[in-house]
Design an enzyme around this catalytic site. Sequence first.
Site, PDB file in Angstrom:
ATOM      1  N   TYR A 160     -41.444   4.816 -73.531  1.00  0.00           N
ATOM      2  CA  TYR A 160     -42.225   5.048 -74.763  1.00  0.00           C
ATOM      3  C   TYR A 160     -42.826   6.458 -74.833  1.00  0.00           C
ATOM      4  CZ  TYR A 160     -44.659   3.238 -78.887  1.00  0.00           C
ATOM      5  OH  TYR A 160     -45.096   3.019 -80.168  1.00  0.00           O
ATOM      6  N   LYS A 167     -49.897   6.377 -79.966  1.00  0.00           N
ATOM      7  CA  LYS A 167     -50.497   5.054 -80.268  1.00  0.00           C
ATOM      8  C   LYS A 167     -51.891   4.924 -79.664  1.00  0.00           C
ATOM      9  CE  LYS A 167     -47.180   3.122 -82.741  1.00  0.00           C
ATOM     10  NZ  LYS A 167     -47.300   3.063 -84.223  1.00  0.00           N
TER      11      LYS A 167
HETATM   12  C1  IMJ Z   1     -39.549   3.129 -79.021  1.00  0.00           C
HETATM   13  C2  IMJ Z   1     -39.146   4.037 -78.070  1.00  0.00           C
HETATM   14  C3  IMJ Z   1     -39.068   3.685 -76.713  1.00  0.00           C
HETATM   15  C4  IMJ Z   1     -39.388   2.407 -76.303  1.00  0.00           C
HETATM   16  C5  IMJ Z   1     -39.800   1.506 -77.271  1.00  0.00           C
HETATM   17  C6  IMJ Z   1     -39.881   1.857 -78.634  1.00  0.00           C
HETATM   18  N1  IMJ Z   1     -40.195   0.206 -77.178  1.00  0.00           N
HETATM   19  C7  IMJ Z   1     -40.513  -0.284 -78.395  1.00  0.00           C
HETATM   20  C8  IMJ Z   1     -40.303   0.721 -79.341  1.00  0.00           C
HETATM   21  C9  IMJ Z   1     -40.227  -0.518 -75.908  1.00  0.00           C
HETATM   22  C10 IMJ Z   1     -41.021  -1.643 -78.653  1.00  0.00           C
HETATM   23  C11 IMJ Z   1     -40.527   0.628 -80.830  1.00  0.00           C
HETATM   24  N2  IMJ Z   1     -41.881   1.139 -81.159  1.00  0.00           N
HETATM   25  C12 IMJ Z   1     -42.984   0.295 -80.800  1.00  0.00           C
HETATM   26  C13 IMJ Z   1     -42.116   2.369 -81.754  1.00  0.00           C
HETATM   27  O1  IMJ Z   1     -43.269   2.693 -81.985  1.00  0.00           O
HETATM   28  C14 IMJ Z   1     -41.042   3.285 -82.113  1.00  0.00           C
HETATM   29  C15 IMJ Z   1     -41.287   4.564 -82.459  1.00  0.00           C
HETATM   30  C16 IMJ Z   1     -40.270   5.585 -82.661  1.00  0.00           C
HETATM   31  C17 IMJ Z   1     -38.914   5.361 -82.567  1.00  0.00           C
HETATM   32  C18 IMJ Z   1     -38.017   6.398 -82.781  1.00  0.00           C
HETATM   33  C19 IMJ Z   1     -36.544   6.219 -82.653  1.00  0.00           C
HETATM   34  C20 IMJ Z   1     -35.753   7.289 -83.332  1.00  0.00           C
HETATM   35  C21 IMJ Z   1     -36.387   8.627 -83.365  1.00  0.00           C
HETATM   36  N3  IMJ Z   1     -37.735   8.745 -83.281  1.00  0.00           N
HETATM   37  C22 IMJ Z   1     -38.553   7.668 -83.084  1.00  0.00           C
HETATM   38  N4  IMJ Z   1     -39.889   7.858 -83.160  1.00  0.00           N
HETATM   39  C23 IMJ Z   1     -40.718   6.840 -82.969  1.00  0.00           C
HETATM   40  O2  IMJ Z   1     -35.686   9.640 -83.505  1.00  0.00           O
END
Ligand code: IMJ
Length: 259
Positions: A160, A167
């Site tokens: 993450y 967050k």
């Molecule tokens: C996102 C990335 C890594 C691990 C992750 C996630 N896990 C979860 C998420 C375990 C649950 C989804 N999440 C909670 C997010 O907040 C995602 C944020 C996000 C995802 C992307 C993917 C594509 C990109 N940029 C991003 N920026 C934020 O280019």
Amino acid sequence: MTDLLQLKDKTIVIMGIANERSIGWGVAQSLYKVGAKLVFTYRQERSQKKLLKLLEKNEFEAELVVECDVNNDESISNAFKQIGEKVGTIHGVVHSIAFAHAADLKGDFINTSREGYAFAQDTSAYSLIAVAREAKPYMTEGGSIIGMSYLGAQRVIPEYKVMGIAKSALETTVKYLASDLGPDNIRVNAISAGPIRTLAAKGIPSFNDILNEVKETAPLRRNVTQEDVGDMTLAMMSHLSRGVTGEIIYVDSGYNIMA
Ligand code: IMJ
């Protein structure tokens, strides 16, 4: 039951639906069922198209669909002006937006760039402050603002990375906004959702493992859905949660309590 919620004909703005898998879409379904008037914001033309199709397919009557780029103050200000002019009073805002550069979700956290860090913060955390500020003049009857968080704010979820910091900032932003807006009877909370397969989870190699781990170890022994988060958001928008502000509410099958 619907009476107790006091959401019929209340106006709620939902920000951040990219497609039918988005958490925001789950929220829209929960709120639409109880008679709330819904306003949607999108950033990209692609999302606008998807959103309009989704609304049509599900025979949803949106109050308004408006462009809002949360990296841009003027865009946020314009969006809420348009919303205010159309609906008069806003009762709720659902912020379901996060973004980091893909490069900062790959490789080692220690290599996070200054620009990538700032961009993730700007898009995913600062945006809630700017949105609350622009929505406030129209929230004259009190109301509820919700942000979406994830456990990576509190614990190291190795994949993450920079989003965990964003967050953390979002969760603390919720508390400071709750303190600022409480006297106007505007509540501010976040929902920390368990992992859900959405566009935002696409391309994360270990996502299956993360889902399996929740399924095996969370008290409820299952993963959560967009509907689970949608219904909690409904509860947090409703009169039933009138005494709750500044909280981070976990909708994660209880996963976060486990050692
Ligand atoms: C996102 C990335 C890594 C691990 C992750 C996630 N896990 C979860 C998420 C375990 C649950 C989804 N999440 C909670 C997010 O907040 C995602 C944020 C996000 C995802 C992307 C993917 C594509 C990109 N940029 C991003 N920026 C934020 O280019």
